[in-house]
Design an enzyme around this catalytic site. Structure first.
Site, PDB file in Angstrom:
ATOM      1  N   CYS A  56     -24.443  -7.745 -15.563  1.00 20.61           N
ATOM      2  CA  CYS A  56     -23.495  -8.857 -16.335  1.00 20.61           C
ATOM      3  C   CYS A  56     -24.530  -9.754 -16.757  1.00 20.61           C
ATOM      4  CB  CYS A  56     -22.392  -9.237 -15.556  1.00 20.61           C
ATOM      5  SG  CYS A  56     -21.579 -10.432 -16.220  1.00 20.61           S
ATOM      6  N   CYS A  61     -22.689  -8.604 -19.881  1.00 21.13           N
ATOM      7  CA  CYS A  61     -21.875  -9.640 -20.550  1.00 21.13           C
ATOM      8  C   CYS A  61     -22.323 -11.026 -21.231  1.00 21.13           C
ATOM      9  CB  CYS A  61     -20.812 -10.027 -19.265  1.00 21.13           C
ATOM     10  SG  CYS A  61     -20.409  -8.690 -18.170  1.00 21.13           S
ATOM     11  N   LYS A  64     -24.803 -10.370 -24.093  1.00 22.44           N
ATOM     12  CA  LYS A  64     -23.910  -9.518 -25.299  1.00 22.44           C
ATOM     13  C   LYS A  64     -23.047 -10.596 -25.895  1.00 22.44           C
ATOM     14  CE  LYS A  64     -20.250  -8.357 -23.967  1.00 22.44           C
ATOM     15  NZ  LYS A  64     -19.561  -7.036 -23.720  1.00 22.44           N
ATOM     16  N   TYR A 196     -17.711   0.932 -26.318  1.00 21.82           N
ATOM     17  CA  TYR A 196     -17.571  -0.404 -26.569  1.00 21.82           C
ATOM     18  C   TYR A 196     -19.045  -1.155 -26.699  1.00 21.82           C
ATOM     19  CZ  TYR A 196     -18.070  -1.937 -21.671  1.00 21.82           C
ATOM     20  OH  TYR A 196     -18.349  -2.097 -20.394  1.00 21.82           O
ATOM     21  N   GLU A 200     -20.120  -3.215 -30.068  1.00 26.00           N
ATOM     22  CA  GLU A 200     -20.285  -4.329 -29.767  1.00 26.00           C
ATOM     23  C   GLU A 200     -21.785  -4.827 -30.189  1.00 26.00           C
ATOM     24  OE1 GLU A 200     -17.745  -5.737 -25.854  1.00 26.00           O
ATOM     25  OE2 GLU A 200     -19.691  -4.964 -25.743  1.00 26.00           O
ATOM     26  N   HIS A 472       1.960 -23.958 -32.213  1.00 31.76           N
ATOM     27  CA  HIS A 472       1.793 -23.955 -33.779  1.00 31.76           C
ATOM     28  C   HIS A 472       0.824 -24.847 -34.281  1.00 31.76           C
ATOM     29  CE1 HIS A 472       2.827 -22.349 -37.623  1.00 31.76           C
ATOM     30  NE2 HIS A 472       3.111 -23.545 -38.225  1.00 31.76           N
ATOM     31  N   GLU A 477       0.464 -17.460 -30.762  1.00 30.99           N
ATOM     32  CA  GLU A 477       1.924 -17.505 -30.732  1.00 30.99           C
ATOM     33  C   GLU A 477       2.662 -16.337 -31.369  1.00 30.99           C
ATOM     34  OE1 GLU A 477       3.636 -20.194 -33.729  1.00 30.99           O
ATOM     35  OE2 GLU A 477       1.846 -20.470 -34.863  1.00 30.99           O
TER      36      GLU A 477
END
Length: 497
Positions: A56, A61, A64, A196, A200, A472, A477
């Site tokens: 990672c 992670c 990346k 992925y 990515e 908002h 939302e």
């Protein structure tokens, strides 16, 4: 505090200095255990290696997401101009980006070593393997072997990228082990695989200005929601990433000038063709790094198909030997999962804790150019589990307000497309519309998804989402106002906020 009486040198030895192993080692030491941690990185075929911290931090992670962020910043030049900024884009400096990222990773490596020392954990930069169920051989870089004994042993060695078993793969190709420290810009790049990791990587390379192609053998993002996977690939294709579908590279060869000739076979019609790239990145799966651990000497069983270790609550078939992280069979390969499982495990061992790792409803995010966050079931799995008649799917397409002022087009495609983002909730009608699947496609997917994971772990129903007041104007939302069901056939696109 541990009270085990035993004749061994350590209460716990952790094999592997990645996220799960480090978390477990530090927590055990905090609880009073005498702990050692072994970590050793074998160089990739290209020669890449790295410091303490595991996949990672070093080749996963962290780098990346930083390269993904670099791509986002580049794409934001267009937004900035429409907001009135006078922005000059002089292109991207690959070497500067890599240096900055590697400097940050280096500081993390140092921090992990310091943390182990501060917590009283003995750290050895050595490859651990079993001599028997309580004895380990720690082989250092110079070949010197140190023997150590432990009452309990935790296996947390993680995984490494796999290579295609075709001519020239290891000689000509790199993997995620190499791309984040690549000293020179990759140029025209082929990403092999539909995982992925592949998407990515292709995404941020395209955003950084490199001609990038993805070779897909079958379906993209296997295991994720199929509809979402198709949306991501479609978005990437419209925004510059090329895709070779039904394509399987079957040979690689280096040419004069450094180019790589790639022979590709069409998996549908069987015909072959050849093309050239500057860089080929393989992202065709990962394998557990259990080879060489001599697990048989300790009696630990592994799955012969993938080298992973079957466990019940992180306990192997040998009661004092444990495993966490990517080496676990049939579990998610995610850093936070490994960390939480490791901490929970040592709490049970050394302080009488009772909390076990819950592998259900684990949130995750795919950092493709348009990001994807999800929790729980895909649409396909929900229908398979509960039956089509018991599954309701609420959906909405929308465009974030932040994109609204940008009307720039590239090759006839809007840089910020209308209704490119997507929200989907999957509910179980037979359980008072409990939400069993959450899917979001859009910016800041990790930040949007994380909070909803808490709600779903608490058993949230559609009525709970409906009864929540949204903030908002935000993209999040959208999940508080979903009203259109897929079975209704009504138009779920937005016109205005």
């Amino acid at each position: 505090m541990t009270s085990d009486a035993h004749p061994y040198e350590y209460d716990l030895v952790v094999i592997g200095g990645g996220s799960g192993g480090l978390a477990a080692a530090k927590q055990a030491a905090k609880l009073g255990a005498k702990v050692a941690c072994l970590d050793f990185v074998k160089p990739s075929p290209r020669g890449s290696t790295w410091g303490l911290g595991g996949t990672c931090v070093n080749v996963g992670c962290i780098p990346k997401k930083l390269m993904h962020q670099a791509g986002i910043l580049g794409e934001s030049f267009s937004d900035a101009k429409e907001y009135g900024w006078h922005v000059r884009n002089d292109g991207h400096n690959w070497n500067k980006m890599v240096t900055s990222i590697q400097d940050h990773i280096g500081s993390l490596n140092f921090g992990y070593r310091t943390a182990l020392r501060d917590n009283g954990v003995t750290y050895l930069n050595a490859f651990g393997s079993f001599i028997d169920a309580h004895t380990l051989a720690a082989t250092k870089k110079n070949g010197k072997i140190e023997t150590m004994t432990a009452n309990r042993i935790l296996i947390a060695v993680g995984g490494r990228p796999s290579y295609l078993d075709v001519p020239g793969a290891e000689e000509c190709c790199i993997t995620s082990d190499d791309i984040f420290s690549l000293p020179e810009a990759p140029g025209r790049t082929l990403c092999v695989g539909a995982s992925y990791i592949s998407l990515e990587t292709a995404g941020f390379l395209t955003a950084l200005g490199y001609d990038t192609t993805v070779a897909i053998r079958s379906i993209p993002l296997r295991g994720f929601d199929t509809e979402i996977a198709d949306k991501i690939v479609g978005y990437m294709e419209r925004h510059g990433t090329k895709f070779m579908r039904d394509s399987q590279p079957c040979a690689f060869e280096k040419r004069a000038g450094g180019k790589i000739a790639v022979k590709v076979k069409n998996t549908v019609f069987g015909n072959e063709f050849e093309t050239e790239f500057d860089t080929v990145i393989l992202a065709v799966g990962r394998h557990a790094v259990t080879a060489g651990l001599n697990l048989g000497a300790a009696g630990v069983r592994v799955n012969p198909r993938n080298g992973k270790i079957p466990c019940v609550d992180e306990v192997t078939n040998i009661s004092h030997i444990y495993a966490v992280g990517d080496v676990l069979d049939m579990r998610q390969e995610l850093t936070p999962v490994a960390i939480k499982a490791g901490v929970n495990l040592v709490n049970r061992i050394f302080s009488g804790g009772s909390i076990k790792m819950d592998y259900d409803l684990v949130p995750t995010t795919v950092f493709t150019p348009i990001e994807y966050g999800c929790i729980g079931m895909s649409e396909e799995l929900a229908i398979e589990t509960f039956g089509d008649e018991n599954v309701e799917i609420y959906q909405s397409y929308f465009k974030p307000l932040e994109w609204a002022v940008n009307h720039v087009e590239h090759d006839g495609v809007a840089h910020r497309e209308d209704n490119a983002c997507y929200a989907k909730l999957i509910t179980n009608l037979a359980d008072d519309e409990r939400v069993v699947g959450f899917h979001y496609v859009g910016p800041n997917a990790g930040e949007v998804t994380q909070g909803y994971a808490v709600a779903m772990k608490m058993g949230a129903k559609k009525s709970d989402f409906d009864g929540t007041v949204g903030i908002h104007p935000t993209v999040s939302e959208e999940f508080t106002i979903l009203s259109i069901t897929k079975r209704s056939g009504a138009d779920a696109t937005k016109r205005g906020c």
